[in-house]
Design an enzyme around this catalytic site. Structure first.
Site, PDB file in Angstrom:
ATOM      1  N   GLY A 142       0.802  -1.219   0.000  1.00 53.92           N
ATOM      2  CA  GLY A 142       0.000   0.000   0.000  1.00 53.92           C
ATOM      3  C   GLY A 142       0.833   1.266   0.000  1.00 53.92           C
ATOM      4  N   VAL A 143       2.153   1.149   0.009  1.00 57.63           N
ATOM      5  CA  VAL A 143       2.999   2.351   0.079  1.00 57.63           C
ATOM      6  C   VAL A 143       3.033   3.106  -1.256  1.00 57.63           C
ATOM      7  CG1 VAL A 143       5.223   1.252  -0.513  1.00 57.63           C
ATOM      8  CG2 VAL A 143       5.193   3.204   1.027  1.00 57.63           C
ATOM      9  N   GLY A 144       2.746   2.381  -2.364  1.00 57.87           N
ATOM     10  CA  GLY A 144       2.734   3.053  -3.669  1.00 57.87           C
ATOM     11  C   GLY A 144       3.794   2.539  -4.636  1.00 57.87           C
ATOM     12  N   GLY A 146       3.647  -0.010  -6.800  1.00 53.61           N
ATOM     13  CA  GLY A 146       3.039  -0.268  -8.106  1.00 53.61           C
ATOM     14  C   GLY A 146       2.725   1.035  -8.837  1.00 53.61           C
ATOM     15  N   ARG A 172      -7.081  -9.840  -8.539  1.00 54.20           N
ATOM     16  CA  ARG A 172      -8.049  -8.784  -8.214  1.00 54.20           C
ATOM     17  C   ARG A 172      -8.854  -8.486  -9.472  1.00 54.20           C
ATOM     18  NH1 ARG A 172      -3.216  -5.532  -5.482  1.00 54.20           N
ATOM     19  NH2 ARG A 172      -3.183  -6.612  -3.481  1.00 54.20           N
ATOM     20  N   ARG A 265      -7.606   1.786  -1.244  1.00 52.05           N
ATOM     21  CA  ARG A 265      -7.458   0.960  -2.460  1.00 52.05           C
ATOM     22  C   ARG A 265      -8.597  -0.050  -2.553  1.00 52.05           C
ATOM     23  NH1 ARG A 265      -1.929  -2.281  -3.422  1.00 52.05           N
ATOM     24  NH2 ARG A 265      -2.951  -3.752  -2.014  1.00 52.05           N
ATOM     25  N   ARG A 276      -1.666  -7.396   6.458  1.00 51.06           N
ATOM     26  CA  ARG A 276      -0.689  -6.590   5.711  1.00 51.06           C
ATOM     27  C   ARG A 276      -0.107  -5.486   6.605  1.00 51.06           C
ATOM     28  NH1 ARG A 276      -1.191  -6.728  -0.529  1.00 51.06           N
ATOM     29  NH2 ARG A 276      -1.968  -8.839  -0.803  1.00 51.06           N
TER      30      ARG A 276
HETATM   31  N1  LIG Z   1       1.928   9.434  -2.734  1.00 47.15           N
HETATM   32  C1  LIG Z   1       0.682   8.954  -2.648  1.00 47.15           C
HETATM   33  N2  LIG Z   1      -0.265   9.657  -2.047  1.00 47.15           N
HETATM   34  C2  LIG Z   1      -1.523   9.174  -1.947  1.00 47.15           C
HETATM   35  N3  LIG Z   1      -1.928   7.975  -2.417  1.00 47.15           N
HETATM   36  C3  LIG Z   1      -1.006   7.218  -3.028  1.00 47.15           C
HETATM   37  C4  LIG Z   1       0.340   7.656  -3.179  1.00 47.15           C
HETATM   38  N4  LIG Z   1       1.027   6.678  -3.822  1.00 47.15           N
HETATM   39  C5  LIG Z   1       0.146   5.698  -4.066  1.00 47.15           C
HETATM   40  N5  LIG Z   1      -1.078   6.018  -3.593  1.00 47.15           N
HETATM   41  C6  LIG Z   1      -2.300   5.182  -3.591  1.00 47.15           C
HETATM   42  O1  LIG Z   1      -2.122   4.198  -2.585  1.00 47.15           O
HETATM   43  C7  LIG Z   1      -2.709   2.959  -2.967  1.00 47.15           C
HETATM   44  C8  LIG Z   1      -1.668   1.867  -2.886  1.00 47.15           C
HETATM   45  O2  LIG Z   1      -0.711   2.049  -3.917  1.00 47.15           O
HETATM   46  P1  LIG Z   1      -0.067   0.837  -4.688  1.00 47.15           P
HETATM   47  O3  LIG Z   1      -1.116  -0.136  -5.069  1.00 47.15           O
HETATM   48  O4  LIG Z   1       0.772   1.409  -5.743  1.00 47.15           O
HETATM   49  O5  LIG Z   1       0.795   0.223  -3.494  1.00 47.15           O
HETATM   50  P2  LIG Z   1       1.822  -0.989  -3.517  1.00 47.15           P
HETATM   51  O6  LIG Z   1       2.963  -0.592  -2.680  1.00 47.15           O
HETATM   52  O7  LIG Z   1       2.116  -1.399  -4.906  1.00 47.15           O
HETATM   53  O8  LIG Z   1       0.994  -2.116  -2.789  1.00 47.15           O
HETATM   54  P3  LIG Z   1       1.157  -3.725  -2.821  1.00 47.15           P
HETATM   55  O9  LIG Z   1       2.469  -4.041  -2.259  1.00 47.15           O
HETATM   56  O10 LIG Z   1       0.029  -4.213  -1.962  1.00 47.15           O
HETATM   57  O11 LIG Z   1       1.016  -4.171  -4.232  1.00 47.15           O
HETATM   58  C9  LIG Z   1      -3.263   3.147  -4.364  1.00 47.15           C
HETATM   59  O12 LIG Z   1      -4.652   3.392  -4.261  1.00 47.15           O
HETATM   60  C10 LIG Z   1      -2.540   4.406  -4.875  1.00 47.15           C
HETATM   61  O13 LIG Z   1      -3.317   5.132  -5.798  1.00 47.15           O
HETATM   62  N1  LIG Z   2       9.278 -11.930  -2.781  1.00 48.33           N
HETATM   63  C1  LIG Z   2       8.390 -11.522  -3.688  1.00 48.33           C
HETATM   64  N2  LIG Z   2       7.459 -10.617  -3.341  1.00 48.33           N
HETATM   65  C2  LIG Z   2       6.600 -10.217  -4.315  1.00 48.33           C
HETATM   66  C3  LIG Z   2       6.658 -10.709  -5.620  1.00 48.33           C
HETATM   67  N3  LIG Z   2       5.681 -10.111  -6.333  1.00 48.33           N
HETATM   68  C4  LIG Z   2       5.056  -9.282  -5.503  1.00 48.33           C
HETATM   69  N4  LIG Z   2       5.605  -9.326  -4.279  1.00 48.33           N
HETATM   70  C5  LIG Z   2       5.235  -8.567  -3.090  1.00 48.33           C
HETATM   71  O1  LIG Z   2       4.082  -9.104  -2.522  1.00 48.33           O
HETATM   72  C6  LIG Z   2       3.405  -8.080  -1.798  1.00 48.33           C
HETATM   73  C7  LIG Z   2       1.936  -8.169  -2.026  1.00 48.33           C
HETATM   74  O2  LIG Z   2       1.633  -7.912  -3.365  1.00 48.33           O
HETATM   75  P1  LIG Z   2       0.093  -7.796  -3.839  1.00 48.33           P
HETATM   76  O3  LIG Z   2       0.140  -7.666  -5.325  1.00 48.33           O
HETATM   77  O4  LIG Z   2      -0.596  -9.030  -3.364  1.00 48.33           O
HETATM   78  O5  LIG Z   2      -0.458  -6.570  -3.165  1.00 48.33           O
HETATM   79  C8  LIG Z   2       4.030  -6.760  -2.232  1.00 48.33           C
HETATM   80  O6  LIG Z   2       4.853  -6.305  -1.189  1.00 48.33           O
HETATM   81  C9  LIG Z   2       4.886  -7.129  -3.401  1.00 48.33           C
HETATM   82  O7  LIG Z   2       6.039  -6.335  -3.482  1.00 48.33           O
HETATM   83  C10 LIG Z   2       7.669 -11.662  -5.931  1.00 48.33           C
HETATM   84  O8  LIG Z   2       7.815 -12.148  -7.063  1.00 48.33           O
HETATM   85  N5  LIG Z   2       8.506 -12.039  -4.954  1.00 48.33           N
END
Ligand SMILES: Nc1ncnc2c1ncn2[C@@H]1O[C@H](COP(=O)(O)OP(=O)(O)OP(=O)(O)O)[C@@H](O)[C@H]1O
Ligand SMILES: Nc1nc2c(ncn2[C@@H]2O[C@H](COP(=O)(O)O)[C@@H](O)[C@H]2O)c(=O)[nH]1
Length: 380
Positions: A142-144, A146, A172, A265, A276
């Site tokens: 959720g930190v951002g 992606g 999802r 999200r 998480r």
């Molecule tokens: N700087 C920011 N300020 C506010 N909201 C943000 C920011 N960056 C990302 N978000 C929002 O926070 C949510 C989580 O972001 P994202 O899905 O990119 O997280 P993630 O780190 O990839 O999570 P995961 O590890 O679960 O895949 C999304 O809804 C995104 O739009």
């Molecule tokens: N060690 C690995 N971690 C991974 C990989 N692909 C994603 N991730 C991490 O899982 C969490 C959760 O992801 P989500 O898509 O279910 O929200 C997140 O921190 C990813 O960075 C992997 O190949 N290896």
């Protein structure tokens, strides 16, 4: 045990000469072992094979071969780099299929040999001009991560490629198989992990996630810089692997803001959000204190964080189109010689009038991993 080739093939090695090529087969001496690279039979062996002759025991060994094997060509050369990797140069191949690395004694190989209790070698394709290291992005859910990666991929589509992970979690709503993840059965993934198909894997929030060797190779094959979005455990495994990457940890401005983003999200159940968040506390501790990461970026304001990420990756104006072009075909005749001088490999294809192409000499720079020829007017 493998089948011994004709004595004449090994004769020179046993007398101390360390490279001999017989068209289809090349041999490289590394310490007490001779790596014989190449298939004995073009018809039945369409891929380049590897056998090891152990000089101390006088026995042949068939190693476990990891990575994608290169296809045979009618000639190839090989040269030892730093005592632990062999550069294999395929003749009459496009420049995107010409250079292959065979790891034989790197820390990654040593670790695999401990795991398998057998000799191991690993292939990886050499991509010309691919001097930039892969990027590992980690941080709590959720930190951002992606969001930041998507921005990079949209702004620099020809420069970056995403390593598509495998996961056992359910997709999802908008996630597509093969694009966001390879959604997999646990049993299949576990069996592939056992078979050495994964660079790293971890149990994350109750599901199995992993980066396959192929996922990274697909990006390298496209000539792009690979981005991995993985958790902290995965980052630690990649650090211990042969993949030389840059490690970036993304941190939230506060725990409360992280929770807010995860809830907003709306992709997880309350129970999953709680899990998480619990894991996030540990990841934040480890990320900030372990020395595992080269850089820590705080994702407070998204645009500022993205600008900082670009700065850190050296993505200043002007680099978007700065990609080099290379000769399409690297045309090696069966008779050619290869030598290594400092950080350069010289391939001499013989007299220009003998060789059908005018390129009778190629020079490969190992620092920037680029190729040029005195006859090739590329401007490199
Ligand atoms: N700087 C920011 N300020 C506010 N909201 C943000 C920011 N960056 C990302 N978000 C929002 O926070 C949510 C989580 O972001 P994202 O899905 O990119 O997280 P993630 O780190 O990839 O999570 P995961 O590890 O679960 O895949 C999304 O809804 C995104 O739009
Ligand atoms: N060690 C690995 N971690 C991974 C990989 N692909 C994603 N991730 C991490 O899982 C969490 C959760 O992801 P989500 O898509 O279910 O929200 C997140 O921190 C990813 O960075 C992997 O190949 N290896």
């Amino acid at each position: 045990m493998g089948e011994a080739p004709a004595d004449s093939f090994l004769g020179d090695f046993l007398n101390g000469v360390d490279l001999k090529s017989k068209g289809q087969e090349t041999a490289i001496c590394v310490g007490s072992k001779i790596y014989v690279i190449g298939g004995a039979d073009l018809e039945s062996t369409p891929l380049i094979g590897v056998r090891i002759f152990d000089k101390s025991s006088g026995e042949w060994i068939n190693p476990i071969v990891l990575g994608t094997k290169p296809k045979l060509s009618n000639s190839h050369s090989a040269v030892l780099l730093n005592g632990d990797r062999i550069l294999v140069i395929k003749g009459n191949s496009n420049s995107d299929d010409c250079f292959w690395f065979l790891e034989v004694g790197t820390p990654f190989i040593e670790e695999q040999e401990r795991t398998y209790g057998n000799e191991v070698v690993a292939w990886s394709k050499g991509v010309l001009g691919n001097v930039e290291k892969p990027i590992v992005i980690s941080g709590p859910s959720g930190v951002g991560k992606g969001t930041l990666i998507s921005k990079l991929m949209i702004e620099f589509p020809s420069m970056f490629g995403f390593s598509v992970s495998h996961t056992t979690r359910a997709p999802r709503e908008k996630e597509q198989n093969g694009i966001h993840y390879h959604f997999s059965d646990r049993s299949v993934m576990e069996s592939d992990i056992k078979d050495g198909k994964f660079l790293e894997f971890a149990s994350v929030h109750g599901n199995l996630y992993g980066t396959s060797v192929e996922a990274v190779e697909v990006v390298a094959d496209a000539g792009k810089r690979c981005i991995l979005d993985i958790d902290v455990q995965g980052a630690r495994s990649v650090r211990a692997s042969s993949l030389d990457a840059i490690f970036i940890f993304i941190s939230p401005p506060s725990f409360e803001e992280l929770e807010k983003r995860l809830r907003a999200r709306a992709t997880e159940t309350e129970e999953q959000i709680q899990k998480r968040l619990r894991n996030a506390r540990a990841e934040l501790e480890q990320g900030k204190s372990s020395g595992l990461f080269d850089h820590i970026l705080v994702n407070d304001d998204l645009e500022s964080c993205y600008e900082n990420l670009k700065k850190l990756l050296g993505l200043t104006e002007g680099v978007k189109t700065a990609r080099k072009t290379y000769p399409e075909l690297v045309d090696l005749p069966i008779e050619h010689s290869v030598s290594k001088i400092d950080q350069k490999i010289l391939i001499n294809c013989g007299a220009a009038e003998y060789h059908k192409a005018s390129n009778n000499m190629y020079v490969i720079c190992l620092i920037h991993f680029c190729i040029h020829s005195p006859y090739w007017n590329s401007g490199i």
